[in-house]
Design an enzyme around this catalytic site. Structure first.
Site, PDB file in Angstrom:
ATOM      1  N   ASN A  48       0.839  -1.202   0.000  1.00 32.42           N
ATOM      2  CA  ASN A  48       0.000   0.000   0.000  1.00 32.42           C
ATOM      3  C   ASN A  48       0.872   1.250   0.000  1.00 32.42           C
ATOM      4  O   ASN A  48       1.975   1.271   0.572  1.00 32.42           O
ATOM      5  CB  ASN A  48      -1.015   0.003   1.146  1.00 32.42           C
ATOM      6  CG  ASN A  48      -0.424  -0.170   2.534  1.00 32.42           C
ATOM      7  OD1 ASN A  48       0.606  -0.796   2.694  1.00 32.42           O
ATOM      8  ND2 ASN A  48      -1.076   0.395   3.528  1.00 32.42           N
ATOM      9  N   GLU A  50       0.399   5.284   0.691  1.00 30.26           N
ATOM     10  CA  GLU A  50      -0.503   6.348   1.159  1.00 30.26           C
ATOM     11  C   GLU A  50      -0.018   7.716   0.698  1.00 30.26           C
ATOM     12  O   GLU A  50       1.080   7.858   0.148  1.00 30.26           O
ATOM     13  CB  GLU A  50      -0.619   6.269   2.679  1.00 30.26           C
ATOM     14  CG  GLU A  50      -1.212   4.930   3.123  1.00 30.26           C
ATOM     15  CD  GLU A  50      -1.480   4.852   4.614  1.00 30.26           C
ATOM     16  OE1 GLU A  50      -0.984   5.700   5.389  1.00 30.26           O
ATOM     17  OE2 GLU A  50      -2.220   3.913   5.001  1.00 30.26           O
ATOM     18  N   ASN A  51      -0.890   8.700   0.929  1.00 34.85           N
ATOM     19  CA  ASN A  51      -0.581  10.060   0.490  1.00 34.85           C
ATOM     20  C   ASN A  51      -1.140  11.055   1.499  1.00 34.85           C
ATOM     21  O   ASN A  51      -2.160  10.785   2.146  1.00 34.85           O
ATOM     22  CB  ASN A  51      -1.220  10.294  -0.891  1.00 34.85           C
ATOM     23  CG  ASN A  51      -0.720  11.550  -1.549  1.00 34.85           C
ATOM     24  OD1 ASN A  51      -1.207  12.643  -1.293  1.00 34.85           O
ATOM     25  ND2 ASN A  51       0.277  11.410  -2.401  1.00 34.85           N
ATOM     26  N   ALA A  52      -0.485  12.209   1.612  1.00 34.47           N
ATOM     27  CA  ALA A  52      -0.959  13.251   2.524  1.00 34.47           C
ATOM     28  C   ALA A  52      -2.370  13.685   2.155  1.00 34.47           C
ATOM     29  O   ALA A  52      -3.146  14.120   3.010  1.00 34.47           O
ATOM     30  CB  ALA A  52      -0.001  14.445   2.488  1.00 34.47           C
ATOM     31  N   TYR A  54      -5.272  12.017   1.736  1.00 37.83           N
ATOM     32  CA  TYR A  54      -5.590  10.628   2.111  1.00 37.83           C
ATOM     33  C   TYR A  54      -6.298   9.811   1.024  1.00 37.83           C
ATOM     34  O   TYR A  54      -6.024   8.637   0.845  1.00 37.83           O
ATOM     35  CB  TYR A  54      -6.477  10.606   3.366  1.00 37.83           C
ATOM     36  CG  TYR A  54      -5.840  11.160   4.617  1.00 37.83           C
ATOM     37  CD1 TYR A  54      -4.477  11.441   4.693  1.00 37.83           C
ATOM     38  CD2 TYR A  54      -6.623  11.411   5.740  1.00 37.83           C
ATOM     39  CE1 TYR A  54      -3.909  11.960   5.851  1.00 37.83           C
ATOM     40  CE2 TYR A  54      -6.063  11.924   6.906  1.00 37.83           C
ATOM     41  CZ  TYR A  54      -4.707  12.192   6.953  1.00 37.83           C
ATOM     42  OH  TYR A  54      -4.144  12.697   8.096  1.00 37.83           O
ATOM     43  N   GLU A  61      -3.203  -4.569  -2.830  1.00 42.01           N
ATOM     44  CA  GLU A  61      -3.732  -5.513  -3.836  1.00 42.01           C
ATOM     45  C   GLU A  61      -3.830  -4.856  -5.209  1.00 42.01           C
ATOM     46  O   GLU A  61      -3.536  -5.473  -6.233  1.00 42.01           O
ATOM     47  CB  GLU A  61      -5.123  -5.999  -3.423  1.00 42.01           C
ATOM     48  CG  GLU A  61      -5.145  -6.779  -2.128  1.00 42.01           C
ATOM     49  CD  GLU A  61      -5.332  -5.907  -0.897  1.00 42.01           C
ATOM     50  OE1 GLU A  61      -4.903  -4.726  -0.910  1.00 42.01           O
ATOM     51  OE2 GLU A  61      -5.902  -6.408   0.075  1.00 42.01           O
ATOM     52  N   CYS A  90     -10.195  -5.203   1.040  1.00 37.68           N
ATOM     53  CA  CYS A  90     -11.347  -4.296   1.091  1.00 37.68           C
ATOM     54  C   CYS A  90     -12.253  -4.572  -0.121  1.00 37.68           C
ATOM     55  O   CYS A  90     -11.861  -5.249  -1.079  1.00 37.68           O
ATOM     56  CB  CYS A  90     -10.884  -2.836   1.110  1.00 37.68           C
ATOM     57  SG  CYS A  90     -10.334  -2.212  -0.497  1.00 37.68           S
ATOM     58  N   CYS A  93     -10.880  -3.678  -3.546  1.00 37.78           N
ATOM     59  CA  CYS A  93      -9.843  -4.602  -4.036  1.00 37.78           C
ATOM     60  C   CYS A  93     -10.436  -5.944  -4.436  1.00 37.78           C
ATOM     61  O   CYS A  93      -9.950  -6.591  -5.371  1.00 37.78           O
ATOM     62  CB  CYS A  93      -8.753  -4.774  -2.990  1.00 37.78           C
ATOM     63  SG  CYS A  93      -7.724  -3.302  -2.856  1.00 37.78           S
TER      64      CYS A  93
HETATM   65  N1  THU Z   1      -5.310  -1.371   2.697  1.00 39.21           N
HETATM   66  C1  THU Z   1      -4.785  -2.225   1.766  1.00 39.21           C
HETATM   67  O1  THU Z   1      -3.654  -2.049   1.305  1.00 39.21           O
HETATM   68  N2  THU Z   1      -5.560  -3.255   1.357  1.00 39.21           N
HETATM   69  C2  THU Z   1      -6.810  -3.514   1.810  1.00 39.21           C
HETATM   70  O2  THU Z   1      -7.478  -4.392   1.280  1.00 39.21           O
HETATM   71  C3  THU Z   1      -7.338  -2.765   2.938  1.00 39.21           C
HETATM   72  C4  THU Z   1      -6.630  -1.506   3.260  1.00 39.21           C
HETATM   73  C5  THU Z   1      -4.499  -0.224   3.114  1.00 39.21           C
HETATM   74  C6  THU Z   1      -5.033   1.084   2.613  1.00 39.21           C
HETATM   75  C7  THU Z   1      -4.476   2.046   3.640  1.00 39.21           C
HETATM   76  O3  THU Z   1      -3.168   2.416   3.224  1.00 39.21           O
HETATM   77  C8  THU Z   1      -4.383   1.220   4.902  1.00 39.21           C
HETATM   78  O4  THU Z   1      -4.488  -0.133   4.502  1.00 39.21           O
HETATM   79  C9  THU Z   1      -5.458   1.523   5.925  1.00 39.21           C
HETATM   80  O5  THU Z   1      -6.731   1.423   5.383  1.00 39.21           O
END
Ligand code: THU
Length: 138
Positions: A48, A50-52, A54, A61, A90, A93
């Site tokens: 994963n 992330e970014n500032a 959000y 995935e 999630c 995904c």
């Molecule tokens: N995240 C994933 O990488 N995969 C998922 O299926 C659920 C969530 C990440 C996204 C975010 O960077 C962090 O988990 C918290 O939600």
């Protein structure tokens, strides 16, 4: 329903754990790694990011799936996802992965105790929407 050998489960699980260590998750602190096994045995992984801002963050995935497609693959033998708790993917995904095979085996890896849980994407995404549900053009 396709099945993965124990050796393949182990290979994929280790790749997911490995890439999880490269997750960029300074905001949620929730690191996720995903590894996808191709028909020819190659494994393509993603974490994963992330970014500032959000909402721009992207799940492991989808990073892995996009990398696999970019490398020329559209059919997979399995996916492993590593996280604290071994959480399932999630909803977004699940849908994204289903595009490339609803019956894909999914290995959930818990970083806390190393436990692996194997299920299938079709169980995680019942009554799914897919290309076959789109009206034919013309
Ligand atoms: N995240 C994933 O990488 N995969 C998922 O299926 C659920 C969530 C990440 C996204 C975010 O960077 C962090 O988990 C918290 O939600």
């Amino acid at each position: 329903m396709s099945k993965l050998s124990d050796r393949r489960i182990e290979q994929l699980a280790l790749a997911a754990v490995d890439v999880c260590g490269r997750a960029y998750a300074p905001y949620s602190k929730f690191e996720v790694g995903a590894a996808i096994l191709m028909q020819d045995g190659q494994v393509i992984a993603g974490c994963n990011v992330e970014n500032a801002s959000y909402g721009l963050s992207i799940c492991a995935e989808r990073v892995a799936a996009a990398a696999a497609v970019s490398a020329g693959y559209r059919e997979w033998r399995g996916v492993a996802i590593a996280s604290v708790g071994g959480v399932p993917p999630c909803g977004a995904c699940r849908q994204f992965l289903a595009e490339f095979g609803l019956h894909t085996p999914v290995v959930l890896v818990n970083l806390i105790d190393g436990a692996r849980h194997v299920c299938h994407l079709s169980e995680l995404l019942p009554s799914s929407f897919g290309a076959g549900d789109l009206p034919r053009p013309g």
